[in-house]
Motif scaffolding. Structure first.
Motif, mmCIF file in Angstrom:
data_model
loop_
_atom_site.group_PDB
_atom_site.id
_atom_site.type_symbol
_atom_site.label_atom_id
_atom_site.label_comp_id
_atom_site.label_asym_id
_atom_site.label_seq_id
_atom_site.Cartn_x
_atom_site.Cartn_y
_atom_site.Cartn_z
ATOM 1 N N PRO A 1 0.790 -1.161 0.025
ATOM 2 C CA PRO A 1 -0.130 0.053 0.030
ATOM 3 C C PRO A 1 0.895 1.363 -0.056
ATOM 4 C CG PRO A 1 -0.833 -1.391 1.747
ATOM 5 C CD PRO A 1 0.643 -2.020 1.208
ATOM 6 N N PRO A 2 0.254 2.298 -0.359
ATOM 7 C CA PRO A 2 0.839 3.609 -0.255
ATOM 8 C C PRO A 2 1.394 3.838 0.941
ATOM 9 C CG PRO A 2 -1.178 3.642 -1.369
ATOM 10 C CD PRO A 2 -1.056 2.520 -1.033
ATOM 11 N N HIS A 3 2.794 4.158 0.860
ATOM 12 C CA HIS A 3 3.528 4.509 2.279
ATOM 13 C C HIS A 3 5.031 5.392 1.954
ATOM 14 C CE1 HIS A 3 5.456 0.947 -0.077
ATOM 15 N NE2 HIS A 3 6.804 1.483 0.558
ATOM 16 N N ILE A 4 5.668 5.706 2.825
ATOM 17 C CA ILE A 4 6.705 6.715 2.881
ATOM 18 C C ILE A 4 7.790 5.792 3.593
ATOM 19 C CG2 ILE A 4 7.757 8.853 3.902
ATOM 20 C CD1 ILE A 4 4.814 9.808 3.615
ATOM 21 N N HIS A 5 8.973 6.248 3.133
ATOM 22 C CA HIS A 5 10.221 5.704 3.939
ATOM 23 C C HIS A 5 11.037 7.216 4.353
ATOM 24 C CE1 HIS A 5 9.952 1.762 3.078
ATOM 25 N NE2 HIS A 5 10.004 2.007 1.626
ATOM 26 N N PRO A 6 10.811 7.424 5.719
ATOM 27 C CA PRO A 6 11.102 8.782 5.909
ATOM 28 C C PRO A 6 12.728 9.152 5.901
ATOM 29 C CG PRO A 6 10.469 7.647 8.013
ATOM 30 C CD PRO A 6 10.136 6.797 6.764
ATOM 31 N N ARG A 7 13.433 8.074 5.958
ATOM 32 C CA ARG A 7 14.758 8.193 5.938
ATOM 33 C C ARG A 7 15.558 7.409 4.887
ATOM 34 N NH1 ARG A 7 12.889 7.251 11.025
ATOM 35 N NH2 ARG A 7 13.052 4.813 11.004
ATOM 36 N N ALA A 8 14.945 7.123 4.025
ATOM 37 C CA ALA A 8 15.720 6.440 2.794
ATOM 38 C C ALA A 8 15.169 6.472 1.319
ATOM 39 C CB ALA A 8 15.937 4.964 3.131
ATOM 40 N N THR A 9 15.815 6.371 0.207
ATOM 41 C CA THR A 9 15.496 6.219 -1.033
ATOM 42 C C THR A 9 15.500 4.915 -1.215
ATOM 43 O OG1 THR A 9 16.405 8.339 -1.965
ATOM 44 C CG2 THR A 9 16.229 6.658 -3.334
ATOM 45 N N GLU A 10 14.612 4.329 -2.052
ATOM 46 C CA GLU A 10 14.323 2.866 -2.328
ATOM 47 C C GLU A 10 14.648 2.726 -3.822
ATOM 48 O OE1 GLU A 10 10.985 -0.662 -2.198
ATOM 49 O OE2 GLU A 10 10.549 1.458 -1.533
ATOM 50 N N LEU A 11 15.474 1.772 -3.858
ATOM 51 C CA LEU A 11 15.787 1.012 -5.375
ATOM 52 C C LEU A 11 15.239 -0.324 -5.494
ATOM 53 C CD1 LEU A 11 17.460 1.686 -8.028
ATOM 54 C CD2 LEU A 11 19.407 0.461 -7.220
ATOM 55 N N GLN A 12 14.211 -0.513 -6.367
ATOM 56 C CA GLN A 12 13.513 -1.866 -6.394
ATOM 57 C C GLN A 12 13.648 -2.149 -7.647
ATOM 58 O OE1 GLN A 12 9.189 -2.498 -6.621
ATOM 59 N NE2 GLN A 12 9.668 -3.264 -4.429
ATOM 60 N N THR A 13 14.224 -3.840 -7.691
ATOM 61 C CA THR A 13 14.138 -4.578 -8.898
ATOM 62 C C THR A 13 13.334 -5.831 -8.739
ATOM 63 O OG1 THR A 13 15.679 -5.754 -10.555
ATOM 64 C CG2 THR A 13 16.136 -5.858 -8.241
ATOM 65 N N VAL A 14 12.527 -6.140 -10.160
ATOM 66 C CA VAL A 14 11.518 -7.273 -9.882
ATOM 67 C C VAL A 14 12.468 -8.514 -10.371
ATOM 68 C CG1 VAL A 14 9.471 -8.026 -11.125
ATOM 69 C CG2 VAL A 14 9.822 -5.530 -10.595
ATOM 70 N N LEU A 15 12.175 -9.644 -9.693
ATOM 71 C CA LEU A 15 13.005 -10.750 -9.915
ATOM 72 C C LEU A 15 11.900 -11.586 -10.495
ATOM 73 C CD1 LEU A 15 14.920 -11.257 -6.895
ATOM 74 C CD2 LEU A 15 15.435 -10.260 -8.873
ATOM 75 N N GLU A 16 10.365 -11.550 -10.411
ATOM 76 C CA GLU A 16 9.491 -12.461 -10.828
ATOM 77 C C GLU A 16 8.135 -11.754 -11.068
ATOM 78 O OE1 GLU A 16 8.685 -16.025 -8.647
ATOM 79 O OE2 GLU A 16 10.618 -16.483 -8.074
ATOM 80 N N GLY A 17 7.551 -12.078 -12.084
ATOM 81 C CA GLY A 17 6.061 -11.207 -12.371
ATOM 82 C C GLY A 17 6.397 -9.880 -12.952
#
Length: 219
Positions: A109-125
């Protein structure tokens, strides 16, 4: 005299920029490592350091991240966060990661990380992902990600991921803090303890109080 004043202004500006950047990130390490001492009662910004003579390889190790997680919950997703609480050797290194499992139609769901940038990679799907820029534009930036694709969620911005497919999806996220924090918008606004007054929420969301009370009852 004018040139000296200009030089002082430049130095002050550089110092100010450096200071602001330092405040925006985890404290920098001053030694090779600072393995978290979970037994210490000293409260610091992070964790105190374990005696280096007692440090072992297992302080930097975790197994089992290959095991699928259960997605039997209301949002049909599961986030397994790996931070300095899980791997003590991450303390002061300014990085953490997460395995994210999605059932078909599963949502982080919509959320925030107050202390970090996020880098996401898809492994499946495949995932439909996005973030929203800050006021006043509130621009929605979205992308459909497939296996091998990578997407960045800037620090502090509301973001989400949704599994578009009919099969499970799996992603790995990497975050620029040993303790990025997470604020899930719906849980925070409607599930606070004690509840935010329905007078406030009904005006904020422009709905009647009964609607607010019903939503709060879901949390």
């Amino acid at each position: 005299m004018a040139s000296k004043l200009s030089l002082l202004l430049v130095v002050a500006l550089v110092a100010a920029l450096s200071f602001s950047q330092a405040l925006a990130r985890d404290p920098g390490a001053l030694q090779d490592f600072c393995v978290a001492d979970s037994m210490s009662k000293v409260i610091v910004n992070g964790f105190t350091c374990k005696n280096p003579e007692l440090v072992k390889a297992d302080d930097f190790f975790l197994s089992g991240l290959n095991v699928p997680r259960s997605t039997m919950n209301k949002v049909a997703s599961n986030v397994t966060l790996i931070n300095a609480n899980i791997i003590p050797g991450l303390n002061t290194l300014g990085i953490s990661m997460a395995r994210v499992d999605y059932a078909p139609r599963g949502l982080n769901p919509p959320h925030i990380h107050p202390r970090a940038t996020e880098l996401q990679t898809v492994l499946e799907g495949s995932l439909y992902v996005g973030f929203i820029t800050s006021n006043p534009e509130n621009k929605l930036v979205t992308k459909v990600l497939n296996k091998g694709d990578v997407f960045v969620f800037p620090q502090g911005l509301i973001h989400f991921q949704f599994n578009l497919g009919r099969t499970r999806a799996l992603a790995m996220s990497f975050l620029s803090s040993q303790n990025p924090g997470v604020i899930t918008i719906a849980n925070t606004v409607f599930g606070s303890k004690p509840n935010i007054s329905d007078d406030i929420l009904s005006k904020a969301f422009q709905v009647d109080k009964k609607t607010i009370d019903w939503i709060q009852s879901q949390f």
